[in-house]
Scaffold this motif. Sequence first.
Motif, PDB file in Angstrom:
ATOM      1  N   VAL A 136     -43.492  19.656 127.348  1.00 49.82           N
ATOM      2  CA  VAL A 136     -43.830  20.847 128.131  1.00 49.82           C
ATOM      3  C   VAL A 136     -43.200  20.702 129.514  1.00 49.82           C
ATOM      4  O   VAL A 136     -43.335  19.654 130.154  1.00 49.82           O
ATOM      5  CB  VAL A 136     -45.363  21.017 128.257  1.00 49.82           C
ATOM      6  N   ARG A 137     -42.499  21.758 129.924  1.00 49.17           N
ATOM      7  CA  ARG A 137     -41.907  21.731 131.275  1.00 49.17           C
ATOM      8  C   ARG A 137     -42.972  22.170 132.272  1.00 49.17           C
ATOM      9  O   ARG A 137     -43.324  23.350 132.335  1.00 49.17           O
ATOM     10  CB  ARG A 137     -40.706  22.669 131.342  1.00 49.17           C
ATOM     11  N   GLU A 138     -43.495  21.224 133.043  1.00 52.15           N
ATOM     12  CA  GLU A 138     -44.611  21.543 133.938  1.00 52.15           C
ATOM     13  C   GLU A 138     -44.131  22.102 135.276  1.00 52.15           C
ATOM     14  O   GLU A 138     -44.862  22.820 135.944  1.00 52.15           O
ATOM     15  CB  GLU A 138     -45.446  20.288 134.182  1.00 52.15           C
ATOM     16  N   SER A 139     -42.918  21.743 135.664  1.00 49.28           N
ATOM     17  CA  SER A 139     -42.329  22.290 136.896  1.00 49.28           C
ATOM     18  C   SER A 139     -40.818  22.171 136.730  1.00 49.28           C
ATOM     19  O   SER A 139     -40.348  21.713 135.695  1.00 49.28           O
ATOM     20  CB  SER A 139     -42.791  21.478 138.115  1.00 49.28           C
ATOM     21  N   ALA A 140     -40.069  22.547 137.760  1.00 54.87           N
ATOM     22  CA  ALA A 140     -38.612  22.465 137.646  1.00 54.87           C
ATOM     23  C   ALA A 140     -38.168  21.053 137.276  1.00 54.87           C
ATOM     24  O   ALA A 140     -37.200  20.868 136.548  1.00 54.87           O
ATOM     25  CB  ALA A 140     -37.972  22.905 138.952  1.00 54.87           C
ATOM     26  N   THR A 141     -38.918  20.057 137.760  1.00 45.82           N
ATOM     27  CA  THR A 141     -38.452  18.679 137.564  1.00 45.82           C
ATOM     28  C   THR A 141     -39.366  17.804 136.707  1.00 45.82           C
ATOM     29  O   THR A 141     -39.011  16.676 136.399  1.00 45.82           O
ATOM     30  CB  THR A 141     -38.298  17.976 138.931  1.00 45.82           C
ATOM     31  N   SER A 142     -40.561  18.295 136.329  1.00 44.37           N
ATOM     32  CA  SER A 142     -41.420  17.395 135.544  1.00 44.37           C
ATOM     33  C   SER A 142     -41.690  17.905 134.138  1.00 44.37           C
ATOM     34  O   SER A 142     -41.932  19.101 133.910  1.00 44.37           O
ATOM     35  CB  SER A 142     -42.725  17.096 136.296  1.00 44.37           C
ATOM     36  N   PHE A 143     -41.620  16.961 133.203  1.00 47.35           N
ATOM     37  CA  PHE A 143     -41.759  17.247 131.779  1.00 47.35           C
ATOM     38  C   PHE A 143     -42.819  16.318 131.199  1.00 47.35           C
ATOM     39  O   PHE A 143     -42.800  15.120 131.484  1.00 47.35           O
ATOM     40  CB  PHE A 143     -40.419  16.989 131.076  1.00 47.35           C
ATOM     41  N   VAL A 144     -43.746  16.882 130.415  1.00 44.12           N
ATOM     42  CA  VAL A 144     -44.796  16.045 129.836  1.00 44.12           C
ATOM     43  C   VAL A 144     -44.641  16.007 128.321  1.00 44.12           C
ATOM     44  O   VAL A 144     -44.539  17.051 127.665  1.00 44.12           O
ATOM     45  CB  VAL A 144     -46.199  16.580 130.222  1.00 44.12           C
ATOM     46  N   LYS A 145     -44.609  14.775 127.796  1.00 44.06           N
ATOM     47  CA  LYS A 145     -44.324  14.585 126.379  1.00 44.06           C
ATOM     48  C   LYS A 145     -45.579  14.167 125.617  1.00 44.06           C
ATOM     49  O   LYS A 145     -46.334  13.318 126.079  1.00 44.06           O
ATOM     50  CB  LYS A 145     -43.260  13.485 126.286  1.00 44.06           C
ATOM     51  N   THR A 146     -45.799  14.767 124.441  1.00 42.00           N
ATOM     52  CA  THR A 146     -46.898  14.362 123.554  1.00 42.00           C
ATOM     53  C   THR A 146     -46.297  14.138 122.172  1.00 42.00           C
ATOM     54  O   THR A 146     -45.427  14.907 121.750  1.00 42.00           O
ATOM     55  CB  THR A 146     -47.948  15.505 123.432  1.00 42.00           C
ATOM     56  N   THR A 147     -46.753  13.098 121.452  1.00 48.60           N
ATOM     57  CA  THR A 147     -46.202  12.884 120.113  1.00 48.60           C
ATOM     58  C   THR A 147     -47.270  13.107 119.043  1.00 48.60           C
ATOM     59  O   THR A 147     -48.458  12.915 119.275  1.00 48.60           O
ATOM     60  CB  THR A 147     -45.613  11.465 119.960  1.00 48.60           C
ATOM     61  N   TYR A 148     -46.804  13.549 117.864  1.00 47.30           N
ATOM     62  CA  TYR A 148     -47.691  13.829 116.727  1.00 47.30           C
ATOM     63  C   TYR A 148     -47.258  12.953 115.560  1.00 47.30           C
ATOM     64  O   TYR A 148     -46.608  11.936 115.772  1.00 47.30           O
ATOM     65  CB  TYR A 148     -47.648  15.327 116.422  1.00 47.30           C
ATOM     66  N   GLY A 149     -47.530  13.400 114.329  1.00 47.70           N
ATOM     67  CA  GLY A 149     -47.257  12.541 113.167  1.00 47.70           C
ATOM     68  C   GLY A 149     -45.787  12.411 112.808  1.00 47.70           C
ATOM     69  O   GLY A 149     -44.902  12.993 113.444  1.00 47.70           O
ATOM     70  N   GLU A 150     -45.553  11.636 111.765  1.00 44.70           N
ATOM     71  CA  GLU A 150     -44.185  11.425 111.262  1.00 44.70           C
ATOM     72  C   GLU A 150     -43.782  12.488 110.259  1.00 44.70           C
ATOM     73  O   GLU A 150     -44.591  12.920 109.431  1.00 44.70           O
ATOM     74  CB  GLU A 150     -44.095  10.063 110.563  1.00 44.70           C
ATOM     75  N   PHE A 151     -42.536  12.884 110.331  1.00 43.48           N
ATOM     76  CA  PHE A 151     -41.969  13.877 109.410  1.00 43.48           C
ATOM     77  C   PHE A 151     -40.586  13.391 108.989  1.00 43.48           C
ATOM     78  O   PHE A 151     -40.069  12.434 109.566  1.00 43.48           O
ATOM     79  CB  PHE A 151     -41.849  15.237 110.109  1.00 43.48           C
ATOM     80  N   LYS A 152     -40.009  14.066 108.002  1.00 45.68           N
ATOM     81  CA  LYS A 152     -38.656  13.691 107.603  1.00 45.68           C
ATOM     82  C   LYS A 152     -37.764  14.934 107.614  1.00 45.68           C
ATOM     83  O   LYS A 152     -38.050  15.921 106.948  1.00 45.68           O
ATOM     84  CB  LYS A 152     -38.703  13.059 106.202  1.00 45.68           C
ATOM     85  N   PHE A 153     -36.704  14.875 108.406  1.00 46.23           N
ATOM     86  CA  PHE A 153     -35.778  16.002 108.551  1.00 46.23           C
ATOM     87  C   PHE A 153     -34.351  15.560 108.252  1.00 46.23           C
ATOM     88  O   PHE A 153     -34.037  14.378 108.370  1.00 46.23           O
ATOM     89  CB  PHE A 153     -35.800  16.531 109.993  1.00 46.23           C
ATOM     90  N   VAL A 154     -33.483  16.512 107.936  1.00 45.40           N
ATOM     91  CA  VAL A 154     -32.051  16.210 107.874  1.00 45.40           C
ATOM     92  C   VAL A 154     -31.581  16.030 109.331  1.00 45.40           C
ATOM     93  O   VAL A 154     -32.222  16.527 110.253  1.00 45.40           O
ATOM     94  CB  VAL A 154     -31.235  17.322 107.159  1.00 45.40           C
ATOM     95  N   PRO A 155     -30.482  15.284 109.545  1.00 41.41           N
ATOM     96  CA  PRO A 155     -30.100  14.943 110.926  1.00 41.41           C
ATOM     97  C   PRO A 155     -29.556  16.093 111.770  1.00 41.41           C
ATOM     98  O   PRO A 155     -28.918  17.014 111.257  1.00 41.41           O
ATOM     99  CB  PRO A 155     -29.028  13.863 110.731  1.00 41.41           C
ATOM    100  N   PHE A 156     -29.850  16.005 113.067  1.00 36.38           N
ATOM    101  CA  PHE A 156     -29.296  16.895 114.105  1.00 36.38           C
ATOM    102  C   PHE A 156     -27.903  16.321 114.404  1.00 36.38           C
ATOM    103  O   PHE A 156     -27.779  15.234 114.961  1.00 36.38           O
ATOM    104  CB  PHE A 156     -30.213  16.793 115.327  1.00 36.38           C
ATOM    105  N   LEU A 157     -26.866  17.035 113.971  1.00 37.81           N
ATOM    106  CA  LEU A 157     -25.497  16.556 114.115  1.00 37.81           C
ATOM    107  C   LEU A 157     -24.769  17.345 115.191  1.00 37.81           C
ATOM    108  O   LEU A 157     -25.067  18.525 115.384  1.00 37.81           O
ATOM    109  CB  LEU A 157     -24.743  16.711 112.785  1.00 37.81           C
ATOM    110  N   GLY A 158     -23.792  16.711 115.832  1.00 34.01           N
ATOM    111  CA  GLY A 158     -23.029  17.415 116.856  1.00 34.01           C
ATOM    112  C   GLY A 158     -21.897  18.248 116.252  1.00 34.01           C
ATOM    113  O   GLY A 158     -21.543  18.061 115.091  1.00 34.01           O
TER     114      GLY A 158
END
Length: 199
Positions: free
Chosen positions: A174-196
Amino acid sequence: MQLMRDKGIRDSRVLEAVNTVPRHLFLDSSFLEHAYQNKAFPIGADQTISHPYTVAFQSELLQAQPGDKILEIGTGSGYQCAVLLEMKLQVYTIERQNELFKKTTTLFKKLRYRPRKFVFGDGYLGLPDEAPFDGIIVTCGAPEIPQRLLHQLKVGGRLVIPVGSEAQVMTLVVRESATSFVKTTYGEFKFVPFLGGKE
Ligand code: SAH
């Protein structure tokens, strides 16, 4: 629906949207009989459509309100995008594989699903010209959180992204301000890769 509730999905707009989208139309016809099981299935070009539960879980984490501007990375079959459109969101979506981009463009037309923009391109770049977004949802497994995407969020905006190489941990930033970001983690999942790049 009951399965979704049993697994903890509470947002009624998410439950209704998942219930409304005809998932079988997003699968290759050979997988028809499996369409409503909670499984991932091939959609061509070695990619899979996400499990309905995963789609509901990510959609709920977005906490989007009708009219919100959402960027999806990894259009794939278009199923997740259709769920977001049923939630009355303005959806911008990017797919890197031309084969899927063409196939899903045709399907969206046929089913009358209208994302604000459907872009053939590299999701790592986001869509700077359309930013900022209320929410960004990544539907492929990212080795790390792309900084570029964080900076395309509004203040108060939410990035939902599975992070990890082998398996992924569902992550909310979550972007809390222009410069601060708050991260929360949840369970494990399986996805195909994010490729460039795109192909
Ligand atoms: N949301 C999709 C999930 C498809 S699987 C659905 O509901 O069906 C993930 C998709 O992400 C694949 O189609 C893959 O090609 C795409 N993808 C991977 N890396 C990408 C990138 N850099 N930019 C855009 N799409 C990407």
